[in-house]
Design a protein around this motif. Structure first.
Motif, PDB file in Angstrom:
ATOM      1  N   UNK A  96      20.062 -35.854   4.502  1.00  0.00           N
ATOM      2  CA  UNK A  96      19.566 -36.972   3.704  1.00  0.00           C
ATOM      3  C   UNK A  96      18.908 -38.044   4.554  1.00  0.00           C
ATOM      4  N   UNK A  97      18.633 -39.165   3.915  1.00  0.00           N
ATOM      5  CA  UNK A  97      17.959 -40.282   4.578  1.00  0.00           C
ATOM      6  C   UNK A  97      18.913 -41.395   4.978  1.00  0.00           C
ATOM      7  N   UNK A  98      20.177 -41.270   4.586  1.00  0.00           N
ATOM      8  CA  UNK A  98      21.148 -42.320   4.910  1.00  0.00           C
ATOM      9  C   UNK A  98      22.427 -41.732   5.465  1.00  0.00           C
ATOM     10  N   UNK A  99      23.244 -42.555   6.092  1.00  0.00           N
ATOM     11  CA  UNK A  99      24.503 -42.074   6.669  1.00  0.00           C
ATOM     12  C   UNK A  99      25.556 -41.823   5.601  1.00  0.00           C
ATOM     13  N   UNK A 100      26.524 -40.982   5.947  1.00  0.00           N
ATOM     14  CA  UNK A 100      27.682 -40.736   5.084  1.00  0.00           C
ATOM     15  C   UNK A 100      28.918 -41.058   5.899  1.00  0.00           C
ATOM     16  N   UNK A 101      29.754 -41.920   5.371  1.00  0.00           N
ATOM     17  CA  UNK A 101      30.981 -42.284   6.075  1.00  0.00           C
ATOM     18  C   UNK A 101      32.180 -41.731   5.331  1.00  0.00           C
ATOM     19  N   UNK A 102      33.209 -41.425   6.097  1.00  0.00           N
ATOM     20  CA  UNK A 102      34.460 -40.912   5.551  1.00  0.00           C
ATOM     21  C   UNK A 102      34.233 -39.624   4.747  1.00  0.00           C
ATOM     22  N   UNK A 103      33.491 -38.680   5.350  1.00  0.00           N
ATOM     23  CA  UNK A 103      33.209 -37.399   4.693  1.00  0.00           C
ATOM     24  C   UNK A 103      34.484 -36.566   4.681  1.00  0.00           C
ATOM     25  N   UNK A 104      34.809 -36.028   3.517  1.00  0.00           N
ATOM     26  CA  UNK A 104      35.998 -35.204   3.348  1.00  0.00           C
ATOM     27  C   UNK A 104      35.594 -33.906   2.661  1.00  0.00           C
ATOM     28  N   UNK A 105      36.044 -32.774   3.200  1.00  0.00           N
ATOM     29  CA  UNK A 105      35.719 -31.472   2.624  1.00  0.00           C
ATOM     30  C   UNK A 105      36.939 -30.803   2.034  1.00  0.00           C
ATOM     31  N   UNK A 106      36.696 -29.951   1.043  1.00  0.00           N
ATOM     32  CA  UNK A 106      37.778 -29.187   0.429  1.00  0.00           C
ATOM     33  C   UNK A 106      37.190 -27.936  -0.194  1.00  0.00           C
ATOM     34  N   UNK A 107      38.038 -26.933  -0.402  1.00  0.00           N
ATOM     35  CA  UNK A 107      37.620 -25.714  -1.074  1.00  0.00           C
ATOM     36  C   UNK A 107      37.909 -25.849  -2.561  1.00  0.00           C
ATOM     37  N   UNK A 108      37.037 -25.310  -3.387  1.00  0.00           N
ATOM     38  CA  UNK A 108      37.303 -25.364  -4.826  1.00  0.00           C
ATOM     39  C   UNK A 108      38.323 -24.305  -5.227  1.00  0.00           C
ATOM     40  N   UNK A 109      39.529 -24.732  -5.536  1.00  0.00           N
ATOM     41  CA  UNK A 109      40.590 -23.871  -6.065  1.00  0.00           C
ATOM     42  C   UNK A 109      40.793 -22.593  -5.256  1.00  0.00           C
ATOM     43  N   UNK A 110      40.788 -22.681  -3.966  1.00  0.00           N
ATOM     44  CA  UNK A 110      41.018 -21.507  -3.126  1.00  0.00           C
ATOM     45  C   UNK A 110      42.138 -21.856  -2.152  1.00  0.00           C
ATOM     46  N   UNK A 111      43.190 -21.088  -2.173  1.00  0.00           N
ATOM     47  CA  UNK A 111      44.303 -21.387  -1.285  1.00  0.00           C
ATOM     48  C   UNK A 111      44.474 -20.257  -0.286  1.00  0.00           C
ATOM     49  N   UNK A 112      45.089 -20.582   0.822  1.00  0.00           N
ATOM     50  CA  UNK A 112      45.386 -19.576   1.818  1.00  0.00           C
ATOM     51  C   UNK A 112      44.269 -19.314   2.796  1.00  0.00           C
ATOM     52  N   UNK A 113      43.095 -19.871   2.588  1.00  0.00           N
ATOM     53  CA  UNK A 113      41.984 -19.694   3.507  1.00  0.00           C
ATOM     54  C   UNK A 113      42.062 -20.797   4.546  1.00  0.00           C
ATOM     55  N   UNK A 115      40.608 -23.282   6.963  1.00  0.00           N
ATOM     56  CA  UNK A 115      39.335 -23.980   7.164  1.00  0.00           C
ATOM     57  C   UNK A 115      39.628 -25.303   7.856  1.00  0.00           C
ATOM     58  N   UNK A 116      38.816 -25.657   8.831  1.00  0.00           N
ATOM     59  CA  UNK A 116      38.996 -26.977   9.454  1.00  0.00           C
ATOM     60  C   UNK A 116      37.832 -27.886   9.043  1.00  0.00           C
ATOM     61  N   UNK A 117      37.914 -28.360   7.826  1.00  0.00           N
ATOM     62  CA  UNK A 117      36.871 -29.214   7.266  1.00  0.00           C
ATOM     63  C   UNK A 117      36.858 -30.586   7.912  1.00  0.00           C
ATOM     64  N   UNK A 118      35.749 -31.284   7.744  1.00  0.00           N
ATOM     65  CA  UNK A 118      35.744 -32.681   8.185  1.00  0.00           C
ATOM     66  C   UNK A 118      36.687 -33.497   7.312  1.00  0.00           C
ATOM     67  N   UNK A 119      37.354 -34.435   7.917  1.00  0.00           N
ATOM     68  CA  UNK A 119      38.184 -35.348   7.148  1.00  0.00           C
ATOM     69  C   UNK A 119      38.026 -36.732   7.757  1.00  0.00           C
ATOM     70  N   UNK A 120      37.243 -37.556   7.110  1.00  0.00           N
ATOM     71  CA  UNK A 120      37.034 -38.913   7.585  1.00  0.00           C
ATOM     72  C   UNK A 120      35.909 -39.040   8.599  1.00  0.00           C
ATOM     73  N   UNK A 148      33.293 -35.118  -0.559  1.00  0.00           N
ATOM     74  CA  UNK A 148      33.258 -36.500  -1.049  1.00  0.00           C
ATOM     75  C   UNK A 148      33.007 -37.375   0.171  1.00  0.00           C
ATOM     76  N   UNK A 149      32.530 -38.580  -0.064  1.00  0.00           N
ATOM     77  CA  UNK A 149      32.330 -39.556   1.000  1.00  0.00           C
ATOM     78  C   UNK A 149      32.326 -40.929   0.363  1.00  0.00           C
ATOM     79  N   UNK A 150      32.351 -41.950   1.176  1.00  0.00           N
ATOM     80  CA  UNK A 150      32.363 -43.308   0.638  1.00  0.00           C
ATOM     81  C   UNK A 150      31.150 -43.505  -0.262  1.00  0.00           C
ATOM     82  N   UNK A 151      31.406 -43.930  -1.489  1.00  0.00           N
ATOM     83  CA  UNK A 151      30.336 -44.118  -2.462  1.00  0.00           C
ATOM     84  C   UNK A 151      30.091 -42.881  -3.313  1.00  0.00           C
ATOM     85  N   UNK A 152      30.765 -41.768  -3.002  1.00  0.00           N
ATOM     86  CA  UNK A 152      30.632 -40.533  -3.783  1.00  0.00           C
ATOM     87  C   UNK A 152      32.030 -39.966  -3.990  1.00  0.00           C
ATOM     88  N   UNK A 153      32.695 -40.451  -5.036  1.00  0.00           N
ATOM     89  CA  UNK A 153      34.070 -40.053  -5.296  1.00  0.00           C
ATOM     90  C   UNK A 153      34.166 -38.719  -6.036  1.00  0.00           C
TER      91      UNK A 153
END
Length: 162
Positions: A96-113, A115-120, A148-153
């Motif tokens: 994008x054209x702007x920064x994203x702060x406090x980016x958090x990743x998650x899997x949609x309804x998938x358990x047991x996989x 993953x080392x997603x970004x968190x914050x 999700x990230x700050x401003x995108x809940x």
């Protein structure tokens, strides 16, 4: 007698003049009322034009505001963790054209996989965050991550290349 005739004619002209003056005054009152109504309408129209202009300006500013956007790219580096489980490396990139702060990743309804997603994390435009996904075959392949990230809940789905 002559004076009475002149008096009668003068009275008739005087009455006609008074009637004309009354009609003129009535017409002037109607004209003033119409002008006042027109001014009120003009004020309302001007207020509406100002409101529309302000809304358009705000929409243009919002559209031009820098925003983050994300893609997931396959990393050129593939990995093996030393056990029997291979895993894939991916790069989450802010395109994008702007920064994203406090980016958090998650899997949609998938358990047991695993993953080392970004968190914050904070990602400026063009920056990326490398993460891995366990691909041992016990679970369906990961086809998207949610961010999700700050401003995108509300989570945003980002496809993962296969």
């Amino acid at each position: 007698m002559v004076a009475a005739v002149f008096s009668g004619v003068a009275l008739k002209h005087s009455n006609a003049s008074a009637d004309a003056a009354k009609r003129s005054a009535d017409s002037s009152d109607r004209s003033a009322a119409a002008a006042e109504r027109s001014a009120v309408v003009d004020e309302a129209t001007l207020a509406e034009i100002r409101r529309e202009t302000e809304e358009r300006r705000a929409a243009e500013e919002e559209a031009a505001r820098p925003r983050p956007a994300f893609v997931v790219e396959a990393s050129a580096r593939q990995a093996w963790d030393g056990t029997q489980a291979p895993y894939r490396r991916y790069i989450l990139r802010n395109t994008g054209t702007g920064p994203a702060t406090n980016v958090r990743g998650m899997l949609p309804e998938q358990t047991g996989v695993s993953v080392n997603f970004p968190f914050g994390e904070s990602l400026r435009p063009g920056e990326g965050y490398e993460f891995t996904v366990d691909e041992d075959g016990r679970f369906p392949p990961v086809i998207a991550i949610h961010l999700t990230w700050d401003g995108q809940d509300e989570p945003v789905a980002v496809p993962v290349p296969q």
